[in-house]
Write a protein that holds these residues in place. Sequence first.
Motif, PDB file in Angstrom:
ATOM      1  N   ASN A   1       0.830  -1.195   0.000  1.00  0.00           N
ATOM      2  CA  ASN A   1       0.000   0.000   0.000  1.00  0.00           C
ATOM      3  C   ASN A   1       0.873   1.256   0.000  1.00  0.00           C
ATOM      4  N   PRO A   2       0.847   2.091  -1.064  1.00  0.00           N
ATOM      5  CA  PRO A   2       1.675   3.301  -1.096  1.00  0.00           C
ATOM      6  C   PRO A   2       1.264   4.284   0.008  1.00  0.00           C
ATOM      7  N   MET A   3       2.259   4.773   0.739  1.00  0.00           N
ATOM      8  CA  MET A   3       2.030   5.704   1.839  1.00  0.00           C
ATOM      9  C   MET A   3       3.189   6.691   1.909  1.00  0.00           C
ATOM     10  N   PRO A   4       2.975   7.884   2.489  1.00  0.00           N
ATOM     11  CA  PRO A   4       4.091   8.810   2.688  1.00  0.00           C
ATOM     12  C   PRO A   4       5.149   8.175   3.583  1.00  0.00           C
ATOM     13  N   MET A   5       6.427   8.513   3.336  1.00  0.00           N
ATOM     14  CA  MET A   5       7.503   7.857   4.078  1.00  0.00           C
ATOM     15  C   MET A   5       8.449   8.818   4.768  1.00  0.00           C
ATOM     16  N   ALA A   6       8.132  10.131   4.729  1.00  0.00           N
ATOM     17  CA  ALA A   6       8.904  11.131   5.457  1.00  0.00           C
ATOM     18  C   ALA A   6      10.396  11.027   5.128  1.00  0.00           C
ATOM     19  N   SER A   7      11.259  11.197   6.149  1.00  0.00           N
ATOM     20  CA  SER A   7      12.706  11.297   5.911  1.00  0.00           C
ATOM     21  C   SER A   7      13.388   9.967   5.627  1.00  0.00           C
ATOM     22  N   THR A   8      12.665   8.854   5.658  1.00  0.00           N
ATOM     23  CA  THR A   8      13.280   7.613   5.179  1.00  0.00           C
ATOM     24  C   THR A   8      13.615   7.753   3.692  1.00  0.00           C
ATOM     25  N   THR A   9      13.000   8.736   3.038  1.00  0.00           N
ATOM     26  CA  THR A   9      13.341   9.105   1.651  1.00  0.00           C
ATOM     27  C   THR A   9      14.841   9.299   1.480  1.00  0.00           C
ATOM     28  N   LYS A  10      15.493   9.786   2.517  1.00  0.00           N
ATOM     29  CA  LYS A  10      16.879  10.229   2.397  1.00  0.00           C
ATOM     30  C   LYS A  10      17.870   9.091   2.146  1.00  0.00           C
ATOM     31  N   ILE A  11      17.448   7.852   2.343  1.00  0.00           N
ATOM     32  CA  ILE A  11      18.365   6.763   1.973  1.00  0.00           C
ATOM     33  C   ILE A  11      18.549   6.725   0.464  1.00  0.00           C
ATOM     34  N   MET A  12      17.488   7.037  -0.279  1.00  0.00           N
ATOM     35  CA  MET A  12      17.615   7.102  -1.734  1.00  0.00           C
ATOM     36  C   MET A  12      18.416   8.325  -2.146  1.00  0.00           C
ATOM     37  N   THR A  13      18.188   9.463  -1.486  1.00  0.00           N
ATOM     38  CA  THR A  13      18.965  10.668  -1.776  1.00  0.00           C
ATOM     39  C   THR A  13      20.450  10.404  -1.581  1.00  0.00           C
ATOM     40  N   CYS A  14      20.780   9.711  -0.500  1.00  0.00           N
ATOM     41  CA  CYS A  14      22.183   9.441  -0.183  1.00  0.00           C
ATOM     42  C   CYS A  14      22.826   8.502  -1.192  1.00  0.00           C
ATOM     43  N   ILE A  15      22.193   7.377  -1.478  1.00  0.00           N
ATOM     44  CA  ILE A  15      22.829   6.385  -2.354  1.00  0.00           C
ATOM     45  C   ILE A  15      22.920   6.909  -3.784  1.00  0.00           C
ATOM     46  N   LEU A  16      21.920   7.658  -4.226  1.00  0.00           N
ATOM     47  CA  LEU A  16      21.950   8.219  -5.573  1.00  0.00           C
ATOM     48  C   LEU A  16      23.078   9.245  -5.703  1.00  0.00           C
ATOM     49  N   THR A  17      23.275  10.038  -4.668  1.00  0.00           N
ATOM     50  CA  THR A  17      24.360  11.021  -4.672  1.00  0.00           C
ATOM     51  C   THR A  17      25.716  10.337  -4.691  1.00  0.00           C
ATOM     52  N   LEU A  18      25.880   9.305  -3.879  1.00  0.00           N
ATOM     53  CA  LEU A  18      27.149   8.580  -3.843  1.00  0.00           C
ATOM     54  C   LEU A  18      27.485   7.972  -5.197  1.00  0.00           C
TER      55      LEU A  18
ATOM     56  N   ALA B   1      20.475  17.818  -3.834  1.00  0.00           N
ATOM     57  CA  ALA B   1      19.667  17.489  -5.013  1.00  0.00           C
ATOM     58  C   ALA B   1      19.923  18.468  -6.149  1.00  0.00           C
ATOM     59  N   GLU B   2      19.998  19.746  -5.840  1.00  0.00           N
ATOM     60  CA  GLU B   2      20.243  20.748  -6.879  1.00  0.00           C
ATOM     61  C   GLU B   2      21.637  20.588  -7.483  1.00  0.00           C
ATOM     62  N   HIS B   3      22.596  20.192  -6.672  1.00  0.00           N
ATOM     63  CA  HIS B   3      23.953  19.989  -7.181  1.00  0.00           C
ATOM     64  C   HIS B   3      24.039  18.762  -8.089  1.00  0.00           C
ATOM     65  N   VAL B   4      23.407  17.663  -7.686  1.00  0.00           N
ATOM     66  CA  VAL B   4      23.519  16.404  -8.433  1.00  0.00           C
ATOM     67  C   VAL B   4      22.564  16.362  -9.623  1.00  0.00           C
ATOM     68  N   GLY B   5      21.324  16.833  -9.414  1.00  0.00           N
ATOM     69  CA  GLY B   5      20.312  16.721 -10.464  1.00  0.00           C
ATOM     70  C   GLY B   5      20.043  17.984 -11.236  1.00  0.00           C
ATOM     71  N   GLY B   6      20.705  19.086 -10.879  1.00  0.00           N
ATOM     72  CA  GLY B   6      20.465  20.350 -11.556  1.00  0.00           C
ATOM     73  C   GLY B   6      19.312  21.121 -10.974  1.00  0.00           C
ATOM     74  N   SER B   7      18.351  20.404 -10.407  1.00  0.00           N
ATOM     75  CA  SER B   7      17.176  20.987  -9.752  1.00  0.00           C
ATOM     76  C   SER B   7      16.543  19.890  -8.909  1.00  0.00           C
TER      77      SER B   7
ATOM     78  N   GLN C   1      13.416  13.030 -10.645  1.00  0.00           N
ATOM     79  CA  GLN C   1      13.326  12.125 -11.797  1.00  0.00           C
ATOM     80  C   GLN C   1      14.390  11.044 -11.711  1.00  0.00           C
ATOM     81  N   MET C   2      15.600  11.419 -11.314  1.00  0.00           N
ATOM     82  CA  MET C   2      16.662  10.432 -11.124  1.00  0.00           C
ATOM     83  C   MET C   2      16.283   9.424 -10.037  1.00  0.00           C
ATOM     84  N   MET C   3      15.660   9.895  -8.979  1.00  0.00           N
ATOM     85  CA  MET C   3      15.232   9.014  -7.890  1.00  0.00           C
ATOM     86  C   MET C   3      14.208   7.996  -8.388  1.00  0.00           C
ATOM     87  N   ASN C   4      13.254   8.469  -9.167  1.00  0.00           N
ATOM     88  CA  ASN C   4      12.215   7.564  -9.671  1.00  0.00           C
ATOM     89  C   ASN C   4      12.778   6.546 -10.655  1.00  0.00           C
TER      90      ASN C   4
END
Length: 455
Positions: free
Chosen positions: A91-108, A161-167, A173-176
């Motif tokens: 069931n899709p639900m909001p996930m708050a700051s657990t989002t940041k694991i994707m932000t971190c790994i994508l940046t790395l 995000a702005e540094h890695v994805g331009g905006s 979009q990169m995350m998705n």
Amino acid sequence: MKPISMKRPLCFLLAFLLSFCIIPQTVPLSAGTRQAASLNENELYIQPSARMRESPAKQAASLNENELYARSAVLMDADSGRVLFGKDAQNPMPMASTTKIMTCILTLEHATLDDVVPVSAYAAKMPDVQLHISQGEHYRLEDLLYSLMLESHNDSAVAIAEHVGGSVEGFAQMMNEKAQSIGCTDTFFLTPNGLDASAAVEQPDGTTATKVHSTTAADLARILSYCIKRSPQKETFLNITRTASHSFCNLEVAKDGSVSQGARSFSCVNHNAFLHMMDGALTGKTGFTGNAGYCYVGALENGGRTFVIALLACGWPNHKTWKWKDAKKLFQYGMDHYRQVDITDYNYTAQPIPVENGAGDGRLLSTRVMLQPLVRQKEQTMLLSENDRVEIRAKLPETLQAPVQKGMRLGSLEYTVNGTYTARMPVYAPDGVAKRTLLWYFQLVLSRYFYPYLV
């Protein structure tokens, strides 16, 4: 002079001609279908080998969903990605700051830790929790990642995000795209920090639908499993998320491009309290928003096993500790009931396959050629309980057409656990089988003519 008898040559000729009638003949298949005819897909249940039964886990009684506070929860085997327990897991639900694991790994995976990151006005005005960076300042990317994962700073997330994805939109979009690539089909990212957000999105049929920043417990566990097991940056991810504290300063960038240490200093402390609650706690990330409630995603290692849990909507204030209670319950359930098992370690012997039109060898040149398939098994481990049912489906041809080359792939064995496809093992021909020729038939007739008592 004794007249020449024609009896023996006639007998020889008759035997030679009869051999073509007696020996079954087949019409050769085309090259594209030669080895793929008549696949036998009957399922065969194979009992566990003795090695699995030597030290069984506890009987895996179902965990009662009502025992958990979280509205959605998952316990996953991080190595195989198999869900061991789920509560409303899709069931899709909001996930708050657990989002940041994707932000971190994508940046790395897409940037360098020594990158110098500028701060925009948009990043600087993010709501709490903040590092309180200011527009026009610069920071080292690695320092912002510690800010992101240890203190969960929202302004650091946007600057990254702005540094890695331009905006922010480009990074989302990169995350998705990353989520899709690792099998997360019910996840939609809009922000790099997990703040509640929604947007009108055009659908494939041309209509517009409102989508919210969300994921499922199963997808969230899948993302963390990727971060710690399969990402090329998994070691760096673990180093950052397991660090107890980190101090740093902003950077001063001169007009000539030179970089020096700035005057502002910061100190970040890891707020993942679960790292000290259970032996083997590996990593994790908390989160909270008004829509998401308390959330947590975490991993634990024990005896060569790696468990990942994801909890969504696990209470609202004043129930901040509920997520820790659920986390302990899920991890303990996994440790009690699941153990690492090689699912290919099951008693299975492939049945011999007839080779039609095959030239058998030996003195009698056998007219019935059987090929014993060779299963080249390799270890395929996953977490199983005593209640799990492993089945093997042999996808092999009922017959083969000569010639058969040594080492030719004949088919496969497919392994399922509780009906879900899990692994495939290739099956090969251990030996080559030549096709019958006119010479072979001639030799066969000779063997039957001169050694009739052996036929």
